[in-house]
Write a protein that holds these residues in place. Sequence first.
Motif, PDB file in Angstrom:
ATOM      1  N   LEU A   1       0.838  -1.203   0.000  1.00 13.58           N
ATOM      2  CA  LEU A   1       0.000   0.000   0.000  1.00 13.58           C
ATOM      3  C   LEU A   1       0.879   1.260   0.000  1.00 13.58           C
ATOM      4  O   LEU A   1       0.629   2.208  -0.749  1.00 13.58           O
ATOM      5  CB  LEU A   1      -0.889  -0.025   1.253  1.00 13.58           C
ATOM      6  N   CYS A   2       1.897   1.264   0.837  1.00 13.88           N
ATOM      7  CA  CYS A   2       2.786   2.439   0.930  1.00 13.88           C
ATOM      8  C   CYS A   2       3.442   2.746  -0.413  1.00 13.88           C
ATOM      9  O   CYS A   2       3.627   3.914  -0.766  1.00 13.88           O
ATOM     10  CB  CYS A   2       3.850   2.231   2.000  1.00 13.88           C
TER      11      CYS A   2
ATOM     12  N   CYS B   1       1.352   4.830  -2.413  1.00 15.27           N
ATOM     13  CA  CYS B   1       0.833   6.006  -1.704  1.00 15.27           C
ATOM     14  C   CYS B   1       1.879   7.129  -1.583  1.00 15.27           C
ATOM     15  O   CYS B   1       1.913   8.041  -2.388  1.00 15.27           O
ATOM     16  CB  CYS B   1       0.327   5.564  -0.328  1.00 15.27           C
ATOM     17  N   GLY B   2       2.699   7.084  -0.562  1.00 17.92           N
ATOM     18  CA  GLY B   2       3.723   8.120  -0.367  1.00 17.92           C
ATOM     19  C   GLY B   2       3.209   9.420   0.226  1.00 17.92           C
ATOM     20  O   GLY B   2       3.946  10.397   0.335  1.00 17.92           O
ATOM     21  N   LEU B   3       1.940   9.451   0.641  1.00 16.50           N
ATOM     22  CA  LEU B   3       1.350  10.716   1.109  1.00 16.50           C
ATOM     23  C   LEU B   3       1.963  11.230   2.418  1.00 16.50           C
ATOM     24  O   LEU B   3       1.872  12.418   2.707  1.00 16.50           O
ATOM     25  CB  LEU B   3      -0.172  10.540   1.290  1.00 16.50           C
ATOM     26  N   CYS B   4       2.573  10.340   3.211  1.00 15.37           N
ATOM     27  CA  CYS B   4       3.189  10.816   4.459  1.00 15.37           C
ATOM     28  C   CYS B   4       4.628  11.271   4.243  1.00 15.37           C
ATOM     29  O   CYS B   4       5.304  11.682   5.188  1.00 15.37           O
ATOM     30  CB  CYS B   4       3.106   9.756   5.558  1.00 15.37           C
TER      31      CYS B   4
ATOM     32  N   LEU C   1       0.402  14.989   3.711  1.00 14.77           N
ATOM     33  CA  LEU C   1      -0.137  14.849   5.073  1.00 14.77           C
ATOM     34  C   LEU C   1       0.653  15.660   6.098  1.00 14.77           C
ATOM     35  O   LEU C   1       0.113  16.056   7.131  1.00 14.77           O
ATOM     36  CB  LEU C   1      -0.129  13.378   5.493  1.00 14.77           C
TER      37      LEU C   1
ATOM     38  N   PHE D   1       5.844   6.027  12.253  1.00 16.48           N
ATOM     39  CA  PHE D   1       4.542   6.446  11.729  1.00 16.48           C
ATOM     40  C   PHE D   1       3.864   5.350  10.908  1.00 16.48           C
ATOM     41  O   PHE D   1       4.450   4.785   9.985  1.00 16.48           O
ATOM     42  CB  PHE D   1       4.666   7.702  10.855  1.00 16.48           C
TER      43      PHE D   1
ATOM     44  N   CYS E   1      -0.043   5.191   9.238  1.00 17.94           N
ATOM     45  CA  CYS E   1      -1.334   5.887   9.160  1.00 17.94           C
ATOM     46  C   CYS E   1      -2.475   4.912   9.483  1.00 17.94           C
ATOM     47  O   CYS E   1      -2.275   3.696   9.561  1.00 17.94           O
ATOM     48  CB  CYS E   1      -1.517   6.509   7.779  1.00 17.94           C
TER      49      CYS E   1
ATOM     50  N   PHE F   1      -2.980   2.195   6.817  1.00 16.01           N
ATOM     51  CA  PHE F   1      -1.931   1.166   6.905  1.00 16.01           C
ATOM     52  C   PHE F   1      -2.240   0.204   8.052  1.00 16.01           C
ATOM     53  O   PHE F   1      -2.208  -1.022   7.884  1.00 16.01           O
ATOM     54  CB  PHE F   1      -0.572   1.857   7.130  1.00 16.01           C
TER      55      PHE F   1
ATOM     56  N   PHE G   1      -6.547   8.767   7.654  1.00 15.24           N
ATOM     57  CA  PHE G   1      -5.084   8.622   7.640  1.00 15.24           C
ATOM     58  C   PHE G   1      -4.419   9.005   8.963  1.00 15.24           C
ATOM     59  O   PHE G   1      -3.576   8.261   9.456  1.00 15.24           O
ATOM     60  CB  PHE G   1      -4.474   9.433   6.491  1.00 15.24           C
TER      61      PHE G   1
HETATM   62  S1  SF4 Z   1       1.899   4.902   6.018  1.00 21.07           S
HETATM   63 FE1  SF4 Z   1      -0.100   5.453   5.150  1.00 21.07          FE
HETATM   64  S2  SF4 Z   1       0.153   7.568   4.359  1.00 21.07           S
HETATM   65 FE2  SF4 Z   1       2.219   6.668   4.624  1.00 21.07          FE
HETATM   66  S3  SF4 Z   1       2.731   5.770   2.614  1.00 21.07           S
HETATM   67 FE3  SF4 Z   1       1.838   4.142   3.905  1.00 21.07          FE
HETATM   68  S4  SF4 Z   1      -0.350   4.127   3.346  1.00 21.07           S
HETATM   69 FE4  SF4 Z   1       0.503   6.112   2.674  1.00 21.07          FE
END
Ligand code: SF4
Length: 176
Positions: free
Chosen positions: A7-8, A11-14, A19, A79, A81, A84, A169
């Motif tokens: 999933l990460c 994604c990469g949003l963090c 975020l 971290f 989210c 995750f 998240f």
């Molecule tokens: S921890 Fe969550 S926000 Fe960060 S990359 Fe993974 S899924 Fe995305």
Amino acid sequence: MTSGEKLCLACGLCCDGTLFDNVRLGPGDDAQHLKALGLPVAVTRTATPVVHFRQPCAALCEDRTCRLYTERPAQCRSFECGVFKATQAGRIAFAAALRLVKQARRRADKVRRLLRALGETDEHRPLGERFRRTQRRLESGAADAAAGETFADLTQAVHHLNHLAHEKFYTKADAP
Ligand code: SF4
Ligand code: SF4
């Protein structure tokens, strides 16, 4: 690879400034070493100085892997989210988690498009900071009617993104 790790990589949003505006270093992080590895580590000039580096992270690669994965700071290691965590625990199916990630990325892309349309083109700054800069500039009288309409769209797009981020998240401890 676990489903959370997969999933990460989608994604990469963090890490990309969506975020979070920055990553704070902790007592166990070697700031000088991380700086030598290319992270733009700085110290705030506040009463209580904070050692941090700005996002989007300089270590985030095109394929959303972390160039410094084995040496990443403590905040990055700890971290996880909400999406995750839910995926890893099996509370949500991988396909549903991926839909949430894609939805959040679409919302962030819309914010970026509207920021660019308003002349805020510095992609090296986090989204929240770019929005606040644009807001200050337009509220100081630099907006014609068309820009005013675009800014209204931008405000709504930021609201939609933040709503999803807070709902799915952020966990209580890490909401900015
Ligand atoms: S921890 Fe969550 S926000 Fe960060 S990359 Fe993974 S899924 Fe995305
Ligand atoms: S150091 Fe790695 S894990 Fe931490 S913000 Fe940068 S890309 Fe993400």
